[in-house]
Design a protein around this motif. Structure first.
Motif, PDB file in Angstrom:
ATOM      1  N   ILE A 152      39.420  35.102  35.551  1.00  0.00           N
ATOM      2  CA  ILE A 152      39.788  36.637  35.460  1.00  0.00           C
ATOM      3  C   ILE A 152      38.156  37.046  35.250  1.00  0.00           C
ATOM      4  CG2 ILE A 152      40.553  38.379  34.375  1.00  0.00           C
ATOM      5  CD1 ILE A 152      43.054  36.831  33.512  1.00  0.00           C
ATOM      6  N   SER A 153      37.806  38.043  36.185  1.00  0.00           N
ATOM      7  CA  SER A 153      36.507  38.411  35.939  1.00  0.00           C
ATOM      8  C   SER A 153      36.617  39.850  36.452  1.00  0.00           C
ATOM      9  CB  SER A 153      35.427  37.744  37.157  1.00  0.00           C
ATOM     10  OG  SER A 153      35.879  37.773  38.399  1.00  0.00           O
ATOM     11  N   TRP A 154      35.454  40.574  36.031  1.00  0.00           N
ATOM     12  CA  TRP A 154      35.476  42.010  36.127  1.00  0.00           C
ATOM     13  C   TRP A 154      34.138  42.645  36.374  1.00  0.00           C
ATOM     14  CZ3 TRP A 154      37.046  39.282  32.027  1.00  0.00           C
ATOM     15  CH2 TRP A 154      36.212  39.354  30.934  1.00  0.00           C
ATOM     16  N   SER A 155      33.962  43.649  36.901  1.00  0.00           N
ATOM     17  CA  SER A 155      32.636  44.568  37.198  1.00  0.00           C
ATOM     18  C   SER A 155      32.180  44.926  35.747  1.00  0.00           C
ATOM     19  CB  SER A 155      32.844  45.368  38.350  1.00  0.00           C
ATOM     20  OG  SER A 155      33.549  46.566  37.707  1.00  0.00           O
ATOM     21  N   ALA A 156      30.970  45.309  35.766  1.00  0.00           N
ATOM     22  CA  ALA A 156      30.425  45.745  34.449  1.00  0.00           C
ATOM     23  C   ALA A 156      30.856  47.188  34.212  1.00  0.00           C
ATOM     24  CB  ALA A 156      28.899  45.700  34.545  1.00  0.00           C
ATOM     25  N   ALA A 157      31.044  47.874  33.246  1.00  0.00           N
ATOM     26  CA  ALA A 157      31.291  49.104  32.910  1.00  0.00           C
ATOM     27  C   ALA A 157      30.141  49.703  32.535  1.00  0.00           C
ATOM     28  CB  ALA A 157      32.457  49.428  31.867  1.00  0.00           C
ATOM     29  N   SER A 158      29.881  50.974  33.149  1.00  0.00           N
ATOM     30  CA  SER A 158      28.548  51.721  32.762  1.00  0.00           C
ATOM     31  C   SER A 158      28.818  52.099  31.215  1.00  0.00           C
ATOM     32  CB  SER A 158      28.594  52.962  33.685  1.00  0.00           C
ATOM     33  OG  SER A 158      27.475  53.604  33.174  1.00  0.00           O
ATOM     34  N   GLY A 159      27.728  51.600  30.540  1.00  0.00           N
ATOM     35  CA  GLY A 159      27.610  51.883  29.006  1.00  0.00           C
ATOM     36  C   GLY A 159      28.196  51.014  28.192  1.00  0.00           C
ATOM     37  N   ALA A 160      28.846  49.780  28.675  1.00  0.00           N
ATOM     38  CA  ALA A 160      29.347  48.929  27.930  1.00  0.00           C
ATOM     39  C   ALA A 160      28.755  47.725  27.319  1.00  0.00           C
ATOM     40  CB  ALA A 160      30.589  48.400  28.519  1.00  0.00           C
ATOM     41  N   SER A 161      28.816  47.334  25.989  1.00  0.00           N
ATOM     42  CA  SER A 161      28.249  46.470  25.567  1.00  0.00           C
ATOM     43  C   SER A 161      29.080  45.161  25.197  1.00  0.00           C
ATOM     44  CB  SER A 161      27.372  47.030  24.176  1.00  0.00           C
ATOM     45  OG  SER A 161      28.468  47.440  23.092  1.00  0.00           O
ATOM     46  N   GLY A 162      30.291  45.367  25.245  1.00  0.00           N
ATOM     47  CA  GLY A 162      31.107  44.171  25.213  1.00  0.00           C
ATOM     48  C   GLY A 162      32.484  44.720  25.823  1.00  0.00           C
ATOM     49  N   TYR A 163      33.463  43.695  25.737  1.00  0.00           N
ATOM     50  CA  TYR A 163      35.073  43.788  26.445  1.00  0.00           C
ATOM     51  C   TYR A 163      35.967  43.259  25.533  1.00  0.00           C
ATOM     52  CZ  TYR A 163      32.113  45.233  30.296  1.00  0.00           C
ATOM     53  OH  TYR A 163      30.922  45.604  31.234  1.00  0.00           O
ATOM     54  N   SER A 187      33.593  37.597  32.565  1.00  0.00           N
ATOM     55  CA  SER A 187      34.729  36.838  33.192  1.00  0.00           C
ATOM     56  C   SER A 187      35.359  35.808  31.913  1.00  0.00           C
ATOM     57  CB  SER A 187      34.260  35.457  34.091  1.00  0.00           C
ATOM     58  OG  SER A 187      33.087  34.853  33.522  1.00  0.00           O
ATOM     59  N   TYR A 188      36.577  35.351  32.458  1.00  0.00           N
ATOM     60  CA  TYR A 188      37.327  34.555  31.437  1.00  0.00           C
ATOM     61  C   TYR A 188      37.889  33.571  32.061  1.00  0.00           C
ATOM     62  CZ  TYR A 188      40.967  32.995  28.025  1.00  0.00           C
ATOM     63  OH  TYR A 188      41.788  32.451  27.131  1.00  0.00           O
ATOM     64  N   ILE A 204      41.631  45.312  30.024  1.00  0.00           N
ATOM     65  CA  ILE A 204      40.242  45.075  29.656  1.00  0.00           C
ATOM     66  C   ILE A 204      39.830  46.433  29.133  1.00  0.00           C
ATOM     67  CG2 ILE A 204      37.983  44.556  30.639  1.00  0.00           C
ATOM     68  CD1 ILE A 204      39.440  43.151  33.055  1.00  0.00           C
ATOM     69  N   ILE A 205      39.293  46.301  27.787  1.00  0.00           N
ATOM     70  CA  ILE A 205      38.876  47.523  27.220  1.00  0.00           C
ATOM     71  C   ILE A 205      37.380  47.395  27.031  1.00  0.00           C
ATOM     72  CG2 ILE A 205      39.129  49.173  25.338  1.00  0.00           C
ATOM     73  CD1 ILE A 205      41.736  48.786  27.175  1.00  0.00           C
ATOM     74  N   PRO A 206      36.351  48.021  27.692  1.00  0.00           N
ATOM     75  CA  PRO A 206      35.071  48.085  27.408  1.00  0.00           C
ATOM     76  C   PRO A 206      34.727  48.908  26.078  1.00  0.00           C
ATOM     77  CG  PRO A 206      35.466  48.809  29.548  1.00  0.00           C
ATOM     78  CD  PRO A 206      36.725  49.006  28.778  1.00  0.00           C
ATOM     79  N   TYR A 207      33.682  48.436  25.522  1.00  0.00           N
ATOM     80  CA  TYR A 207      33.165  49.073  24.227  1.00  0.00           C
ATOM     81  C   TYR A 207      31.710  49.208  23.978  1.00  0.00           C
ATOM     82  CZ  TYR A 207      32.538  44.565  22.110  1.00  0.00           C
ATOM     83  OH  TYR A 207      31.976  43.343  21.599  1.00  0.00           O
ATOM     84  N   ASN A 208      31.420  50.186  23.156  1.00  0.00           N
ATOM     85  CA  ASN A 208      29.931  50.207  22.900  1.00  0.00           C
ATOM     86  C   ASN A 208      29.675  50.569  21.284  1.00  0.00           C
ATOM     87  OD1 ASN A 208      30.184  52.796  22.974  1.00  0.00           O
ATOM     88  ND2 ASN A 208      29.211  52.859  24.920  1.00  0.00           N
ATOM     89  N   GLY A 308      44.275  27.294  47.511  1.00  0.00           N
ATOM     90  CA  GLY A 308      43.194  28.098  47.143  1.00  0.00           C
ATOM     91  C   GLY A 308      41.751  27.626  47.075  1.00  0.00           C
ATOM     92  N   GLU A 309      40.770  28.379  46.730  1.00  0.00           N
ATOM     93  CA  GLU A 309      39.506  28.094  46.703  1.00  0.00           C
ATOM     94  C   GLU A 309      39.020  27.523  45.226  1.00  0.00           C
ATOM     95  OE1 GLU A 309      37.109  31.331  47.945  1.00  0.00           O
ATOM     96  OE2 GLU A 309      37.780  31.126  49.774  1.00  0.00           O
ATOM     97  N   ALA A 310      37.974  26.751  45.320  1.00  0.00           N
ATOM     98  CA  ALA A 310      37.631  26.212  43.907  1.00  0.00           C
ATOM     99  C   ALA A 310      36.934  27.619  43.168  1.00  0.00           C
ATOM    100  CB  ALA A 310      36.520  25.263  44.137  1.00  0.00           C
ATOM    101  N   ILE A 311      36.808  27.510  41.906  1.00  0.00           N
ATOM    102  CA  ILE A 311      36.748  28.691  41.000  1.00  0.00           C
ATOM    103  C   ILE A 311      35.338  28.541  40.247  1.00  0.00           C
ATOM    104  CG2 ILE A 311      37.688  30.000  39.005  1.00  0.00           C
ATOM    105  CD1 ILE A 311      40.310  29.342  39.927  1.00  0.00           C
ATOM    106  N   GLY A 312      34.593  29.377  40.138  1.00  0.00           N
ATOM    107  CA  GLY A 312      33.428  29.343  39.322  1.00  0.00           C
ATOM    108  C   GLY A 312      32.183  28.355  39.981  1.00  0.00           C
ATOM    109  N   CYS A 313      32.177  28.170  41.135  1.00  0.00           N
ATOM    110  CA  CYS A 313      31.054  27.281  41.972  1.00  0.00           C
ATOM    111  C   CYS A 313      29.763  28.189  41.820  1.00  0.00           C
ATOM    112  CB  CYS A 313      31.412  27.033  43.427  1.00  0.00           C
ATOM    113  SG  CYS A 313      32.957  26.009  43.306  1.00  0.00           S
ATOM    114  N   SER A 314      28.752  27.306  41.439  1.00  0.00           N
ATOM    115  CA  SER A 314      27.231  28.073  41.297  1.00  0.00           C
ATOM    116  C   SER A 314      26.671  27.892  42.493  1.00  0.00           C
ATOM    117  CB  SER A 314      26.524  27.582  40.414  1.00  0.00           C
ATOM    118  OG  SER A 314      26.231  25.940  40.433  1.00  0.00           O
ATOM    119  N   GLN A 315      25.524  28.788  42.793  1.00  0.00           N
ATOM    120  CA  GLN A 315      24.702  29.063  43.641  1.00  0.00           C
ATOM    121  C   GLN A 315      23.654  27.942  43.533  1.00  0.00           C
ATOM    122  OE1 GLN A 315      22.200  32.518  44.514  1.00  0.00           O
ATOM    123  NE2 GLN A 315      23.777  32.843  46.094  1.00  0.00           N
ATOM    124  N   GLU A 316      23.079  27.310  44.659  1.00  0.00           N
ATOM    125  CA  GLU A 316      22.093  26.107  44.347  1.00  0.00           C
ATOM    126  C   GLU A 316      20.864  26.940  45.373  1.00  0.00           C
ATOM    127  OE1 GLU A 316      23.475  21.865  44.099  1.00  0.00           O
ATOM    128  OE2 GLU A 316      24.871  22.910  45.269  1.00  0.00           O
TER     129      GLU A 316
END
Length: 589
Positions: A152-163, A187-188, A204-208, A308-316
């Motif tokens: 589970i992944s999400w976009s950054a929330a403006s002004g957030a320092s954690g979730y 992501s989790y 998902i609750i952003p906080y600061n 489905g597709e493999a999850i979390g594959c990194s760029q090389e």
């Protein structure tokens, strides 16, 4: 186009050795090439925490590496992120508030040590309100048939320092995960698979430092039947981080046993897929046709199967072998490029009907190629010599190359450009419109077809002008010339004056268009003086229609408030010595 420098191959091969010996003595002159921050600028304050970071482009630098930290030279926020040729970077989780951010940009080179630039810094603004809610997630809201092994992944929330993250199988449920503080991660990865064929609810609750976001919507998706996803793979040829990779363009990666295929994307920066985008391959290798020398490439390989597709594959990444430059010469401080510098024009015009339209290369090189492009952009080779014969309008490619030898192999350094062929033809004059002014004439030259023409008056050798209009010319006969700018021919036209010998027009057109609406006497342009005292106008039956003074606007073709019809009319003019001048003219509508 980069500049060409006169350098022989032995000098080229000696450059790496020369550079090692002279690098430290020339470091001071190199350092001045480091880029300055453009946004935020060095020393800026109150910078928004979601601000992208941009810097100047440096000529001849094939790539940049950026580090961000909360101390000088630090990398606790971003650690040596290679961004390729991009001069912009957006921290994926934003920046901490009210903090001095230190930016270190490293210039990446293939044929010399990297240059670590001086650290620059700016200070972020303090937050004044709670963060926004997350705007997008994977899996997306209301999606179905999601693999139970999904992250589970999400976009950054403006002004957030954690979730704060909660996951359950009912609305506002948290039996899978209960209010876990994710920190500033996006992501989790659940330690065990999610329930199959179940409704999954994610909060998902952003906080600061001000507080928590409010009013955030619950994300909902439905899982598929239990299935086993393929694992990620890694590059074999070239391996991750390899440099001086051969240009044989063959890529290979470790096979994944339960994968039925691979999605492959390649770009020249981490944010682009300009070489290959989501190509589906069913074996663990591919041949790429567009790799360039002296570039860093970023490759993503994602195995997939029916689950489905493999999850979390990194760029090389990998970097290609030295080729045609640019090379940095530490002695002169110049960049050396071996590709030919092209001076060939963007457009060439050929003459219609000429079967010997020969076009010749304009640049010194060891070889040349000429291609014709069809409507779909497909290339057809026309010639491999320094000249080509073309008789068709369209788009073409001109290529010039030099041949070099290195380590027993031969390769080309080439430059190419697209150019366009247009067809010109000898001009043909359709007519010349004549506008009679107070004491002069205006010409407008009309050709039978538009073209790349220029115009001259009374002299075939010019001077020529681009405009087809000539103003304020004398009341005499004139010859106009129209010449094709590409040398396809010249046309001429004799314009005979439309006036009687005494300055009385042969016709007028009182139709209200502002041209020749009045019939009037025109004084000789040489003196501008009139010896006419009065003018009488008659119809064909001898009835007097108008009496004019030579200095009036003239007769508008109206008698007793009624426009007169097209016909011939007569005039009688008396001179100041009481002599008569008689004649006739036409009224045209």
């Amino acid at each position: 186009m980069k500049e060409i420098w006169d350098i022989r191959l032995p000098q080229l091969l000696a450059l790496p050795i020369l550079f090692v010996a002279l690098f430290f003595t020339s470091l001071k002159s190199i350092a001045q090439e480091c880029p300055s921050l453009l946004n935020p600028t060095d020393g800026a304050i109150s910078v928004p925490v979601n601000s992208p970071i941009t810097w100047e482009s440096v000529t001849g630098v094939p790539g940049y590496i950026i580090s961000l930290g909360t101390t000088a030279g630090g990398n606790d926020i971003v650690n040596e992120r290679n961004v390729g040729t991009s001069t912009s970077f957006s921290p994926p989780t934003g920046l901490p508030e009210n903090t001095e951010i230190f930016v270190t940009i490293t210039l990446f080179f293939f044929n010399q040590p990297n240059i670590i630039c001086d650290t620059q810094s700016f200070t972020t603004a303090a937050l004044t309100e709670v963060p926004d809610c997350v705007t997008s997630t994977l899996p997306s809201n209301n999606s179905n048939n999601i693999n139970t092994s999904t992250n589970i992944s999400w976009s950054a929330a403006s002004g957030a320092s954690g979730y704060i993250l909660s996951i359950g199988t009912t609305l506002n449920g948290s039996e899978i995960l209960n209010n876990l503080d994710m920190g500033n991660n996006l992501s989790y990865n659940p330690p065990t698979d999610l329930p199959s064929e179940a409704n999954i609810f994610v909060n998902i609750i952003p906080y600061n430092s001000i507080g928590m976001a409010t009013g955030c919507n619950t994300i909902f998706f439905t899982t598929a039947e239990a299935a086993i996803l393929p694992q990620c793979t890694s590059m074999i040829t070239p391996f991750d981080g390899e440099t001086n990779v051969s240009l044989d363009k063959f890529l290979e990666w470790n096979p994944v046993p339960n994968a039925t295929g691979y999605r492959v994307s390649i770009g020249t920066s981490p944010f682009e897929t300009n070489i290959l985008e989501n190509a589906i391959l069913f074996k663990n290798s591919t041949v790429i046709i567009d790799l360039e020398p002296n570039r860093t490439f970023f490759i993503s390989i994602i195995p997939f199967n029916e689950a489905g597709e493999a999850i979390g594959c990194s760029q090389e990444t990998f970097s290609t072998i030295l080729g045609c430059g640019p090379y940095f010469d530490p002695i002169s401080g110049d960049l050396i490029v071996l590709n030919p510098q092209l001076t060939f024009p963007d457009t060439i015009s050929i003459c219609d009907g000429n079967e010997l339209n020969r076009i010749t290369a304009t640049d010194e090189a060891d070889g040349y190629r000429w291609y014709q492009l069809d409507e779909r952009g497909n290339e057809s080779l026309l010639s491999s010599s320094s000249e080509v014969f073309i008789d068709t309008e369209g788009k073409y490619i001109y290529e010039a190359y030099i041949i070099l030898e290195d380590s027993g192999s031969t390769f080309e350094c080439s430059s190419s450009k697209m150019f366009e062929i247009t067809i010109s033809e000898a001009p043909k004059i359709e007519d010349v419109s004549v506008d009679i002014g107070d004491n002069s004439l205006n010409y407008i030259i009309n050709t039978t077809a538009p073209g790349n023409y220029e115009f001259a008056l009374d002299n075939e050798n010019g001077p020529y002008q681009d405009s087809n209009r000539f103003n304020d010319i004398s009341l005499e006969n004139h010859t106009v010339y129209v010449r094709d700018k590409e040398g396809c021919g010249t046309a001429q036209w004799l314009v005979e004056q439309d006036l009687t010998v005494n300055g009385f027009p042969k016709f007028f057109t009182p139709n209200g268009d502002g041209v020749n609406d009045f019939w009037r006497f025109i004084s000789p342009i040489e003196t501008g003086e009139s010896n006419i005292s009065v003018i009488y106008i008659y119809d064909r039956f001898g009835s007097l229609l108008a009496q004019l003074s030579p200095d009036t606007k003239g007769w508008n073709g109206i008698f007793n408030g009624r426009p007169l019809p097209e016909s011939d009319y007569w005039f009688k003019a008396l001179t100041i010595s009481n002599k008569e001048v008689k004649g006739h003219f036409s009224l045209k509508r």
